[in-house]
Design a protein around this motif. Structure first.
Motif, PDB file in Angstrom:
ATOM      1  N   LEU A 362       0.843  -1.192   0.000  1.00 13.20           N
ATOM      2  CA  LEU A 362       0.000   0.000   0.000  1.00 13.20           C
ATOM      3  C   LEU A 362       0.882   1.247   0.000  1.00 13.20           C
ATOM      4  CD1 LEU A 362      -2.948   0.972   0.177  1.00 13.20           C
ATOM      5  CD2 LEU A 362      -2.720   0.929   2.674  1.00 13.20           C
ATOM      6  N   ASP A 363       0.600   2.189  -0.896  1.00 12.93           N
ATOM      7  CA  ASP A 363       1.465   3.356  -1.025  1.00 12.93           C
ATOM      8  C   ASP A 363       1.303   4.306   0.166  1.00 12.93           C
ATOM      9  OD1 ASP A 363      -0.810   4.939  -1.494  1.00 12.93           O
ATOM     10  OD2 ASP A 363      -0.547   4.931  -3.661  1.00 12.93           O
ATOM     11  N   ASN A 364       2.175   5.332   0.219  1.00 10.94           N
ATOM     12  CA  ASN A 364       2.207   6.233   1.377  1.00 10.94           C
ATOM     13  C   ASN A 364       0.884   6.944   1.606  1.00 10.94           C
ATOM     14  OD1 ASN A 364       4.883   5.540   1.772  1.00 10.94           O
ATOM     15  ND2 ASN A 364       5.687   7.322   0.696  1.00 10.94           N
ATOM     16  N   LYS A 365       0.283   7.438   0.533  1.00 12.45           N
ATOM     17  CA  LYS A 365      -1.015   8.104   0.676  1.00 12.45           C
ATOM     18  C   LYS A 365      -2.044   7.134   1.234  1.00 12.45           C
ATOM     19  CE  LYS A 365      -4.629  10.577  -1.921  1.00 12.45           C
ATOM     20  NZ  LYS A 365      -5.740   9.659  -1.609  1.00 12.45           N
ATOM     21  N   GLY A 366      -2.055   5.909   0.715  1.00 10.94           N
ATOM     22  CA  GLY A 366      -3.008   4.914   1.160  1.00 10.94           C
ATOM     23  C   GLY A 366      -2.859   4.579   2.638  1.00 10.94           C
ATOM     24  N   GLN A 367      -1.614   4.514   3.104  1.00  9.09           N
ATOM     25  CA  GLN A 367      -1.390   4.208   4.515  1.00  9.09           C
ATOM     26  C   GLN A 367      -1.984   5.279   5.416  1.00  9.09           C
ATOM     27  OE1 GLN A 367       2.540   2.555   5.631  1.00  9.09           O
ATOM     28  NE2 GLN A 367       3.042   2.538   3.449  1.00  9.09           N
ATOM     29  N   ARG A 368      -1.904   6.529   4.995  1.00 14.07           N
ATOM     30  CA  ARG A 368      -2.506   7.604   5.788  1.00 14.07           C
ATOM     31  C   ARG A 368      -4.018   7.662   5.586  1.00 14.07           C
ATOM     32  NH1 ARG A 368       2.496  10.349   4.146  1.00 14.07           N
ATOM     33  NH2 ARG A 368       3.777  10.564   6.014  1.00 14.07           N
ATOM     34  N   ASP A 369      -4.471   7.289   4.385  1.00 11.47           N
ATOM     35  CA  ASP A 369      -5.911   7.320   4.101  1.00 11.47           C
ATOM     36  C   ASP A 369      -6.694   6.306   4.922  1.00 11.47           C
ATOM     37  OD1 ASP A 369      -5.890   9.421   2.331  1.00 11.47           O
ATOM     38  OD2 ASP A 369      -5.796   8.179   0.533  1.00 11.47           O
ATOM     39  N   ILE A 370      -6.039   5.237   5.360  1.00  9.08           N
ATOM     40  CA  ILE A 370      -6.728   4.247   6.192  1.00  9.08           C
ATOM     41  C   ILE A 370      -7.284   4.913   7.447  1.00  9.08           C
ATOM     42  CG2 ILE A 370      -6.371   2.259   7.724  1.00  9.08           C
ATOM     43  CD1 ILE A 370      -6.681   1.339   4.923  1.00  9.08           C
ATOM     44  N   GLY A 371      -6.451   5.684   8.125  1.00 13.39           N
ATOM     45  CA  GLY A 371      -6.904   6.380   9.334  1.00 13.39           C
ATOM     46  C   GLY A 371      -7.994   7.385   9.031  1.00 13.39           C
ATOM     47  N   ARG A 372      -7.847   8.087   7.918  1.00 13.26           N
ATOM     48  CA  ARG A 372      -8.850   9.079   7.526  1.00 13.26           C
ATOM     49  C   ARG A 372     -10.191   8.384   7.229  1.00 13.26           C
ATOM     50  NH1 ARG A 372      -5.657  11.499   4.408  1.00 13.26           N
ATOM     51  NH2 ARG A 372      -5.129  13.276   5.717  1.00 13.26           N
ATOM     52  N   LEU A 373     -10.144   7.222   6.583  1.00  8.51           N
ATOM     53  CA  LEU A 373     -11.356   6.466   6.269  1.00  8.51           C
ATOM     54  C   LEU A 373     -12.039   5.961   7.537  1.00  8.51           C
ATOM     55  CD1 LEU A 373     -13.306   5.046   4.333  1.00  8.51           C
ATOM     56  CD2 LEU A 373     -11.645   3.173   4.129  1.00  8.51           C
ATOM     57  N   VAL A 374     -11.266   5.446   8.465  1.00  4.55           N
ATOM     58  CA  VAL A 374     -11.837   4.958   9.730  1.00  4.55           C
ATOM     59  C   VAL A 374     -12.547   6.088  10.466  1.00  4.55           C
ATOM     60  CG1 VAL A 374     -11.242   4.094  12.032  1.00  4.55           C
ATOM     61  CG2 VAL A 374     -10.239   3.027   9.996  1.00  4.55           C
ATOM     62  N   ASP A 375     -11.919   7.254  10.522  1.00  2.55           N
ATOM     63  CA  ASP A 375     -12.539   8.409  11.182  1.00  2.55           C
ATOM     64  C   ASP A 375     -13.855   8.791  10.504  1.00  2.55           C
ATOM     65  OD1 ASP A 375     -10.434   8.528  12.951  1.00  2.55           O
ATOM     66  OD2 ASP A 375      -9.390  10.143  11.890  1.00  2.55           O
ATOM     67  N   TYR A 376     -13.876   8.730   9.178  1.00  2.00           N
ATOM     68  CA  TYR A 376     -15.090   9.091   8.422  1.00  2.00           C
ATOM     69  C   TYR A 376     -16.216   8.094   8.717  1.00  2.00           C
ATOM     70  CZ  TYR A 376     -18.171   9.958   4.419  1.00  2.00           C
ATOM     71  OH  TYR A 376     -19.266  10.225   3.618  1.00  2.00           O
ATOM     72  N   ILE A 377     -15.894   6.823   8.703  1.00  2.00           N
ATOM     73  CA  ILE A 377     -16.904   5.786   8.931  1.00  2.00           C
ATOM     74  C   ILE A 377     -17.485   5.892  10.347  1.00  2.00           C
ATOM     75  CG2 ILE A 377     -17.229   3.294   9.202  1.00  2.00           C
ATOM     76  CD1 ILE A 377     -15.196   2.957   6.870  1.00  2.00           C
ATOM     77  N   LYS A 378     -16.602   6.084  11.320  1.00  2.00           N
ATOM     78  CA  LYS A 378     -17.074   6.170  12.711  1.00  2.00           C
ATOM     79  C   LYS A 378     -17.863   7.450  12.952  1.00  2.00           C
ATOM     80  CE  LYS A 378     -13.493   3.238  14.781  1.00  2.00           C
ATOM     81  NZ  LYS A 378     -12.350   3.162  15.737  1.00  2.00           N
ATOM     82  N   HIS A 379     -17.388   8.548  12.400  1.00  2.00           N
ATOM     83  CA  HIS A 379     -18.069   9.832  12.592  1.00  2.00           C
ATOM     84  C   HIS A 379     -19.477   9.813  12.013  1.00  2.00           C
ATOM     85  CE1 HIS A 379     -18.566  14.175  12.983  1.00  2.00           C
ATOM     86  NE2 HIS A 379     -18.984  14.204  11.719  1.00  2.00           N
ATOM     87  N   ASN A 380     -19.644   9.111  10.879  1.00  2.00           N
ATOM     88  CA  ASN A 380     -20.957   9.065  10.221  1.00  2.00           C
ATOM     89  C   ASN A 380     -21.754   7.814  10.581  1.00  2.00           C
ATOM     90  OD1 ASN A 380     -21.027  11.468   8.173  1.00  2.00           O
ATOM     91  ND2 ASN A 380     -18.966  10.606   7.975  1.00  2.00           N
ATOM     92  N   ALA A 381     -21.225   7.025  11.529  1.00  2.00           N
ATOM     93  CA  ALA A 381     -21.914   5.821  12.012  1.00  2.00           C
ATOM     94  C   ALA A 381     -22.354   4.921  10.860  1.00  2.00           C
ATOM     95  CB  ALA A 381     -23.118   6.214  12.879  1.00  2.00           C
ATOM     96  N   ILE A 382     -21.439   4.635   9.961  1.00  2.00           N
ATOM     97  CA  ILE A 382     -21.736   3.813   8.790  1.00  2.00           C
ATOM     98  C   ILE A 382     -21.515   2.344   9.133  1.00  2.00           C
ATOM     99  CG2 ILE A 382     -21.049   3.283   6.413  1.00  2.00           C
ATOM    100  CD1 ILE A 382     -20.144   6.223   6.186  1.00  2.00           C
ATOM    101  N   SER A 383     -22.508   1.518   8.839  1.00  2.00           N
ATOM    102  CA  SER A 383     -22.398   0.080   9.155  1.00  2.00           C
ATOM    103  C   SER A 383     -22.135  -0.765   7.901  1.00  2.00           C
ATOM    104  CB  SER A 383     -23.662  -0.412   9.852  1.00  2.00           C
ATOM    105  OG  SER A 383     -24.816  -0.145   9.057  1.00  2.00           O
ATOM    106  N   ASP A 384     -22.682  -0.348   6.765  1.00  2.00           N
ATOM    107  CA  ASP A 384     -22.525  -1.134   5.534  1.00  2.00           C
ATOM    108  C   ASP A 384     -21.343  -0.608   4.724  1.00  2.00           C
ATOM    109  OD1 ASP A 384     -24.749  -2.565   6.262  1.00  2.00           O
ATOM    110  OD2 ASP A 384     -26.131  -1.372   5.051  1.00  2.00           O
ATOM    111  N   VAL A 385     -20.205  -1.245   4.901  1.00  2.00           N
ATOM    112  CA  VAL A 385     -18.987  -0.865   4.182  1.00  2.00           C
ATOM    113  C   VAL A 385     -18.607  -1.989   3.233  1.00  2.00           C
ATOM    114  CG1 VAL A 385     -16.549  -0.230   4.396  1.00  2.00           C
ATOM    115  CG2 VAL A 385     -18.196   0.521   6.133  1.00  2.00           C
ATOM    116  N   PHE A 386     -18.442  -1.651   1.969  1.00  2.00           N
ATOM    117  CA  PHE A 386     -18.100  -2.643   0.951  1.00  2.00           C
ATOM    118  C   PHE A 386     -16.693  -2.355   0.423  1.00  2.00           C
ATOM    119  CE2 PHE A 386     -22.629  -1.770   0.918  1.00  2.00           C
ATOM    120  CZ  PHE A 386     -23.185  -3.031   1.045  1.00  2.00           C
ATOM    121  N   VAL A 387     -15.863  -3.385   0.378  1.00  2.00           N
ATOM    122  CA  VAL A 387     -14.477  -3.243  -0.070  1.00  2.00           C
ATOM    123  C   VAL A 387     -14.305  -4.072  -1.341  1.00  2.00           C
ATOM    124  CG1 VAL A 387     -12.051  -3.555   0.558  1.00  2.00           C
ATOM    125  CG2 VAL A 387     -13.740  -2.958   2.321  1.00  2.00           C
TER     126      VAL A 387
END
Length: 455
Positions: A362-387
């Motif tokens: 995973l590239d450098n941007k992606g490694q930082r984006d993981i944390g940003r994505l987790v914060d977004y999902i938790k902040h918006n209380a999203i349960s249905d996440v598709f990868v």
């Protein structure tokens, strides 16, 4: 002749007044220049004109505000150089220097210890990395390389040009001078006039890499070259038959066109979402490079600040695409796997896409984006996440399917470690390509992981 004498007297008085005003204003300018000279330089940013023209000054001003500075001023010290100054709470006059002569100049400045941070509108080249390795360590490592925004390199034409879309091969033929009239591409009978950024520009370097070098051509000597994106855009919008390329914020009054890679069937217009997901053929990342061995505390504080949402709002105010995540309802064509199309029918795609290097890391941007994505999902209380994972085409469908699932599992595992459990993880092989599989860059774009959420 009393009226005549009186008129002359009044005129003389007015002349003396204006001269006195003029002479009084000169010391003010000298005083301001003197203040800049006496300011302590906190750090210097050198490189990309795309970053340095608007974004870097805006970020520097907000950073000084964060430090509690007052009397913050922006001063133009050269056509592409600025200084942002202010008085810190300790009473010291302090400044941040910005020298935006093009991406390559940032790395040269690092080599000569003439800057703290290099600004680049393309990733550091292997040759630059090798040259700076002994002095500054590996600048491509995650502790030195920081993606601060995403930008689209927009191809712009005069508003009267009827052409709406071009692929990268057609663009190569235009800018190399092989195609010289719009009628050769189905447009009106009108000579093509070429406008391009200068040799030092990261914008030009990106265009050369994604268009010219890919199709083994060179820029026509007939192209007019510019150091400023704003000036280039203005001339394209006012010159009949003109075409050029600029960073996304500089489209202004010119007409942008949709672009696809040669060999790809999907044309994308440059907009915030297609640039953010990096689906758009001429999207690019904007970087800051701070050597890991830097001893300048203000430079590191600035980097940390730039990655936060507060600074990312400044990115958006500068008409660039921020790293903050948003969602959109996206409609795709039938080239995608039927099961994938069924899954996304009632879903929205997030603006973050994960990419991997040639070692499938995973590239450098992606490694930082993981944390940003987790914060977004938790902040918006999203349960249905598709990868959903995709691979480049290897002519082995089974291998492609396995690899795409492995990539998707990699992202899901990282999310789970941080407390987010995806509802569904799947790999779809090489179907759903957004770029040509005939080039390294195209394969890298196709090899990706998308994130979707329930509506």
């Amino acid at each position: 002749m009393p009226n005549s004498l009186f008129s002359r007297f009044i005129a003389a008085c007015l002349l003396c007044f204006y001269l006195s005003v003029g002479s009084a204003s000169e010391p003010q300018g000298d005083s301001r220049n003197s203040a800049l000279t006496e300011s302590e330089i906190l750090f210097t940013l050198s490189g990309s004109n795309t970053i340095g023209e608007k974004l870097a000054p805006a970020l520097a001003q907000r950073f000084l505000e964060k430090l509690g500075a007052r009397n913050i001023q922006l001063s133009q010290t050269h056509a592409v150089e600025k200084t942002v100054s202010g008085v810190l709470p300790n009473g010291k006059s302090s400044a941040i220097e910005i020298k935006a002569h093009g991406s390559s100049t940032g790395f040269k400045a690092l080599a000569h210890n003439e800057t703290d941070i290099a600004m680049a509108s393309r990733r550091i080249k292997d040759s630059e990395r090798s040259e700076l390795l002994e002095k500054h360590g590996d600048l491509s490592a995650i502790d030195s390389e920081y993606t601060i925004a995403v930008d689209g390199l927009a191809v712009i034409v005069h508003p009267d040009i009827a052409i709406k879309q071009l692929n990268t091969e057609q663009l190569a033929h235009i800018f190399s001078g092989k195609v010289t009239n719009w009628s050769e591409l189905g447009g009106n009978d009108r000579p093509i006039k070429l406008f391009a950024r200068d040799e030092q520009s990261g914008t030009y370097d990106t265009f050369k890499s994604l268009v010219l070098k890919r199709h083994k051509v060179a820029l026509s000597p007939q192209a007019k070259r510019f150091e400023s994106s704003g000036k280039l855009s203005k001339l394209v919008s006012t010159t009949q038959g003109a075409i050029g390329f600029v960073a996304l914020p500089y489209v202004n009054d010119a007409k942008p066109i949709a672009v696809a890679e040669a060999g790809a069937s999907l044309y994308f217009m440059p907009n915030t979402f297609t640039v953010s997901t990096e689906d758009y053929a001429l999207s690019r990342r904007l970087y800051l490079y701070l050597p890991a061995n830097s001893t300048n505390p203000y430079a590191q504080q600035f980097i940390d600040f730039v990655l936060k949402d507060e600074a990312q709002k400044v990115v958006e105010e500068s008409n660039l695409v921020s790293l903050m995540i948003n969602d959109a309802t996206v409609h795709f064509n039938r080239n995608y796997p039927p099961r994938y199309l069924n899954m996304i029918r009632e879903s929205k795609r997030l603006s973050v896409t994960f990419h991997f290097d040639h070692n499938l890391k995973l590239d450098n941007k992606g490694q930082r984006d993981i944390g940003r994505l987790v914060d977004y999902i938790k902040h918006n209380a999203i349960s249905d996440v598709f990868v959903f994972g995709f691979s480049a085409e290897s002519l082995d469908a089974s291998h492609d399917k396995t690899l795409s699932k492995e990539l998707a599992n990699t992202i899901s595992a990282k999310l789970e470690k941080l407390g987010v459990n995806p509802f569904y993880t799947q790999g779809y092989g090489s179907r759903g390509a957004i770029a040509s599989n005939d080039t390294a860059n195209g394969r890298a774009k196709n090899q990706r992981v998308e994130i979707w959420v329930g509506r």
